[in-house]
Scaffold this motif. Sequence first.
Motif, PDB file in Angstrom:
ATOM      1  N   UNK B  97       0.887  -1.198  -0.120  1.00 37.07           N
ATOM      2  CA  UNK B  97      -0.123  -0.091   0.015  1.00 37.07           C
ATOM      3  C   UNK B  97       0.912   1.126   0.044  1.00 37.07           C
ATOM      4  N   UNK B  98       0.861   2.011  -1.178  1.00 35.61           N
ATOM      5  CA  UNK B  98       1.725   2.989  -1.330  1.00 35.61           C
ATOM      6  C   UNK B  98       1.725   4.170  -0.238  1.00 35.61           C
ATOM      7  N   UNK B 102       5.836   0.962   5.965  1.00 38.83           N
ATOM      8  CA  UNK B 102       5.935  -0.429   6.108  1.00 38.83           C
ATOM      9  C   UNK B 102       5.486  -1.077   7.422  1.00 38.83           C
ATOM     10  N   UNK B 103       5.480  -0.531   8.318  1.00 38.77           N
ATOM     11  CA  UNK B 103       4.730  -0.848   9.574  1.00 38.77           C
ATOM     12  C   UNK B 103       3.228  -1.210   9.387  1.00 38.77           C
ATOM     13  N   UNK B 104       2.704  -0.172   9.019  1.00 36.71           N
ATOM     14  CA  UNK B 104       1.199  -0.018   8.747  1.00 36.71           C
ATOM     15  C   UNK B 104       0.926  -0.820   7.569  1.00 36.71           C
ATOM     16  N   UNK B 105       1.536  -1.025   6.678  1.00 34.99           N
ATOM     17  CA  UNK B 105       1.216  -2.327   5.721  1.00 34.99           C
ATOM     18  C   UNK B 105       0.965  -3.457   6.252  1.00 34.99           C
ATOM     19  N   UNK B 142       6.865   2.506   1.096  1.00 38.54           N
ATOM     20  CA  UNK B 142       7.380   1.384   0.112  1.00 38.54           C
ATOM     21  C   UNK B 142       8.302   1.821  -0.731  1.00 38.54           C
ATOM     22  N   UNK B 143       7.960   3.039  -1.502  1.00 43.64           N
ATOM     23  CA  UNK B 143       8.730   3.621  -2.607  1.00 43.64           C
ATOM     24  C   UNK B 143      10.332   3.659  -2.325  1.00 43.64           C
ATOM     25  N   UNK B 144      10.564   3.871  -0.979  1.00 42.27           N
ATOM     26  CA  UNK B 144      11.812   3.960  -0.485  1.00 42.27           C
ATOM     27  C   UNK B 144      12.576   2.900  -0.389  1.00 42.27           C
ATOM     28  N   UNK B 145      12.097   1.714  -0.522  1.00 45.64           N
ATOM     29  CA  UNK B 145      12.724   0.483  -0.180  1.00 45.64           C
ATOM     30  C   UNK B 145      13.004  -0.279  -1.704  1.00 45.64           C
ATOM     31  N   UNK B 156       5.973 -10.580   4.901  1.00 46.14           N
ATOM     32  CA  UNK B 156       5.687 -10.296   6.417  1.00 46.14           C
ATOM     33  C   UNK B 156       4.163  -9.885   6.424  1.00 46.14           C
ATOM     34  N   UNK B 157       3.615  -9.209   5.591  1.00 47.27           N
ATOM     35  CA  UNK B 157       2.356  -8.614   5.483  1.00 47.27           C
ATOM     36  C   UNK B 157       1.253  -9.966   5.484  1.00 47.27           C
ATOM     37  N   UNK B 158       1.532 -10.807   4.560  1.00 48.28           N
ATOM     38  CA  UNK B 158       0.966 -12.007   4.750  1.00 48.28           C
ATOM     39  C   UNK B 158       1.004 -12.932   5.936  1.00 48.28           C
TER      40      UNK B 158
END
Lengths: 219, 250
Positions: B97-98, B102-105, B142-145, B156-158
């Motif tokens: 989710x853009x 990352x944590x919130x994803x 996300x775009x920073x990774x 990890x999200x899954x």
Amino acid sequence: MGVSEVFAEFGDVYLQSLLSTWLMTAVCFAGGLALGILATVLRVSPIKPLRVAGDIYVQLFRNIPTVSLLVIFVYALPYLGLMLSYRTCLLACVILVVSSFASENFMSGINAIGAGQIEAARSIGLSFVQIIRLIVIPQSLRTTVLPMTNLLIATLLTTAMGSQVPLTPPELTGMVNYVNSRSVAGISAFVLSAICYAGTSVVIGFLGNKLDEKVRIVR
Amino acid sequence: MSIQTSMPIISMRHVDKHFGQLHVLRDINLDVAKGEVVVLIGPSGSGKSTLCRTINRLETIDSGEILFEGKPLPQEGKELAAMRAEIGMVFQSFNLFAHKTILDNVTMGPVEVLHRPRKEAEAEAMELLDRVGVAAQAHKVPAQLSGGQQQRVAIARSLAMHPKAMLFDEPTSALDPEMINEVLDVMVELAGMGMTMVVVTHEMNFARRVSNRVVFMADGQIVEQNTPDEFFDHPKSERAKDFLDSIKGH
């Protein structure tokens, strides 16, 4: 009369009309965004009749000149037993038109999201409503700040339609009639209103750019 | 193998699907046992991604049936959403989710779907991110990774949903070569922990080392399936031989 003389004589009434214009702009924009979100949710819903209804709504109010809509509201609705105040008619018309343009902006924001994120959201078990609330609306709001800034300016300018109906206090354009029917201000009265419109628009544009820099989604 | 004889967690029976004129899945019959790692391979356009996506009903099917834990996949709605929450999915293009960190994803599913307290979900998310090696990036977007990092976040999200099975749809195909292994390593670890996995991939080494079974598809059909050693060393069908010839030797 020069601009400064008009200002000296009618300054306080101008201020009132400026505030009136700002207030109407705020109400119409907020109402337009809310209705626009609603129409957009219909347009992306999984139920076809709702999608069609949303599309028809947008096509209808995007393609009718605001002034025609206002005439219909003021002159036709009373025949249907619906008697609204001039101000209510004006606000309703502007809100309907603004909401249809807002929905078009939202749709372009939604198209930028991409099917993949929606699939990812579905695959962790989010419902349609949750996906709309958590993914679609936040992202499309944040990617459409600049077009929405334009729409806010357009809303400001569209409230000038208020000059076509009697309002107390008048808004900025109606104010010109008010001044010119009481003095011989001529073009100066227009210039003063124009300065107010332009000044407000410049501020909106500036703030819109700042907001966009802050919330824009890096992709 | 004993693993094949227990009750299947995923079961596909006589599944057919068309995209317009194109017959993308032809009479697919496939059982996946609990804890089994099944790798789907085959030439592009063979239907393996489509097959993978039908298992959590991101693609609907024309006929046949798909069972998860013995129950047919429900129609679109609350029940299906609940079932999807139990099946993890990792996509080729990560699909994070853009607009979220990352944590919130990682916490979105546990908080919104499983209704777990945010604090608790965040603590677990940090553990998961640590396990896949991206805990230091938790507060970035996300775009920073890098691609490899994003894909590990997607895993990890899954995992945060405690899935009973996981689907991987070409998880390394969009990655630069040097990032493929960091994602495969995480998948190897998952397989070692007994996760049920269906993996569409072109990583033949991974298939050979990690999978319990290789399913070879061509033209929408399962052409042959076997243990990885048998399949790679002694392919039976001409299609499989041609395919294996075409991908080796570079």
